[in-house]
Write a protein that holds these residues in place. Structure first.
Motif, PDB file in Angstrom:
ATOM      1  N   GLY A  83       0.800  -1.215   0.000  1.00 26.64           N
ATOM      2  CA  GLY A  83       0.000   0.000   0.000  1.00 26.64           C
ATOM      3  C   GLY A  83       0.833   1.265   0.000  1.00 26.64           C
ATOM      4  N   SER A  84       0.124   2.386  -0.082  1.00 29.75           N
ATOM      5  CA  SER A  84       0.801   3.683  -0.130  1.00 29.75           C
ATOM      6  C   SER A  84       1.514   4.004   1.175  1.00 29.75           C
ATOM      7  CB  SER A  84      -0.211   4.778  -0.474  1.00 29.75           C
ATOM      8  OG  SER A  84      -1.227   4.827   0.516  1.00 29.75           O
ATOM      9  N   GLU A  85       1.109   3.336   2.259  1.00 25.41           N
ATOM     10  CA  GLU A  85       1.736   3.594   3.560  1.00 25.41           C
ATOM     11  C   GLU A  85       2.798   2.553   3.904  1.00 25.41           C
ATOM     12  OE1 GLU A  85      -0.797   4.874   6.697  1.00 25.41           O
ATOM     13  OE2 GLU A  85      -2.296   5.623   5.307  1.00 25.41           O
ATOM     14  N   ASN A  86       3.124   1.691   2.953  1.00 22.01           N
ATOM     15  CA  ASN A  86       4.150   0.669   3.142  1.00 22.01           C
ATOM     16  C   ASN A  86       3.969  -0.124   4.433  1.00 22.01           C
ATOM     17  OD1 ASN A  86       5.580   1.071   0.724  1.00 22.01           O
ATOM     18  ND2 ASN A  86       6.529   2.902   1.606  1.00 22.01           N
ATOM     19  N   LEU A  87       2.774  -0.689   4.619  1.00 17.16           N
ATOM     20  CA  LEU A  87       2.520  -1.518   5.786  1.00 17.16           C
ATOM     21  C   LEU A  87       3.432  -2.737   5.740  1.00 17.16           C
ATOM     22  CD1 LEU A  87      -1.388  -1.486   5.848  1.00 17.16           C
ATOM     23  CD2 LEU A  87       0.215   0.079   6.972  1.00 17.16           C
ATOM     24  N   ARG A  88       3.927  -3.149   6.885  1.00 20.12           N
ATOM     25  CA  ARG A  88       4.796  -4.324   6.962  1.00 20.12           C
ATOM     26  C   ARG A  88       3.919  -5.568   6.880  1.00 20.12           C
ATOM     27  NH1 ARG A  88       6.956  -8.062  10.574  1.00 20.12           N
ATOM     28  NH2 ARG A  88       9.179  -8.494  10.286  1.00 20.12           N
ATOM     29  N   PRO A 106       0.678   0.722  11.687  1.00 23.68           N
ATOM     30  CA  PRO A 106       1.055   1.687  12.724  1.00 23.68           C
ATOM     31  C   PRO A 106      -0.139   2.550  13.129  1.00 23.68           C
ATOM     32  CG  PRO A 106       1.966   2.331  10.602  1.00 23.68           C
ATOM     33  CD  PRO A 106       1.321   1.000  10.409  1.00 23.68           C
ATOM     34  N   ALA A 107      -0.076   3.133  14.314  1.00 23.98           N
ATOM     35  CA  ALA A 107      -1.150   4.012  14.781  1.00 23.98           C
ATOM     36  C   ALA A 107      -1.455   5.047  13.703  1.00 23.98           C
ATOM     37  CB  ALA A 107      -0.742   4.688  16.086  1.00 23.98           C
ATOM     38  N   GLY A 108      -2.720   5.159  13.326  1.00 23.99           N
ATOM     39  CA  GLY A 108      -3.139   6.101  12.283  1.00 23.99           C
ATOM     40  C   GLY A 108      -2.935   5.581  10.873  1.00 23.99           C
ATOM     41  N   GLY A 109      -2.244   4.461  10.718  1.00 23.38           N
ATOM     42  CA  GLY A 109      -1.971   3.911   9.391  1.00 23.38           C
ATOM     43  C   GLY A 109      -3.181   3.187   8.818  1.00 23.38           C
ATOM     44  N   SER A 110      -3.155   2.993   7.501  1.00 23.12           N
ATOM     45  CA  SER A 110      -4.271   2.307   6.843  1.00 23.12           C
ATOM     46  C   SER A 110      -3.771   1.559   5.610  1.00 23.12           C
ATOM     47  CB  SER A 110      -5.346   3.311   6.436  1.00 23.12           C
ATOM     48  OG  SER A 110      -4.868   4.134   5.384  1.00 23.12           O
TER      49      SER A 110
END
Length: 183
Positions: A83-88, A106-110
């Motif tokens: 995703g655009s937020e590079n979730l692990r 992460p907190a606030g991540g999606s």
């Protein structure tokens, strides 16, 4: 599918001789040898008797190699970003039609700034943290131990609404040719 190789491997792993299999099945040693080397194809009834002599279920002998147990040790897990937020994303298990991942949000991540859709079905289990999820007009907040599932072809989004990193276990049903980058 190499049934003969499977028969031979199981027989050898269990320390069973060809003579013993022949004694239990009534088959000749020559015939069983031809089965094991792939020079002849046994009938289902013959395979059934061989499976009984080997103490394995008949379907096990009919599995393709990629349908058998696939083991991924913790130290061998593939880790990617999504995703655009590079979730692990830690890839836990994979078959031709399913995959399982542990995703750190992460907190606030999606899963992205916009809702998205892709082929397949998903099941989510919140292992840690607090997650908000929306699919179409349905939405909810989920905490540790809660789960939700959906058909991923309907636009959806998942967001961490807690104050700590959330862990979400996700199982995805997928098409055989589909890649691994959807969550």
């Amino acid at each position: 599918m190499d049934i003969g190789a499977s028969v031979r491997a199981i027989r050898k792993r269990k320390g069973i001789t060809i003579a013993r299999i022949c004694e239990d099945t009534g088959l000749s040693q020559g015939f069983l040898s031809q089965v094991e080397t792939g020079r002849t194809s046994p009938s289902i009834a013959t395979l059934e008797s061989i499976a009984r002599a080997l103490s394995v279920p008949l379907p096990y002998l009919l599995l393709q190699n990629d349908e058998r147990m696939n083991i991924i040790r913790k130290s061998e897990r593939k880790i990617t970003a999504s995703g655009s937020e590079n979730l692990r994303v830690e890839h836990l298990a994979l078959t031709r039609h399913m995959r399982m991942m542990m995703v750190e949000v992460p907190a606030g991540g999606s899963t992205g700034s916009e809702i998205h859709a892709h082929p397949g079905e998903e099941i989510h289990l919140v292992v840690k943290g607090k997650i908000w999820a929306r699919q179409g007009e349905d939405e909810g907040v989920f905490e540790e131990g809660d789960s939700f599932s959906w058909n991923a072809c309907v636009p959806h989004i998942v967001k961490n609404v807690g104050e700590e990193t959330a862990l979400v276990l996700i199982a995805v049903q997928k098409d055989e040719a589909e890649g691994e980058d959807h969550i």
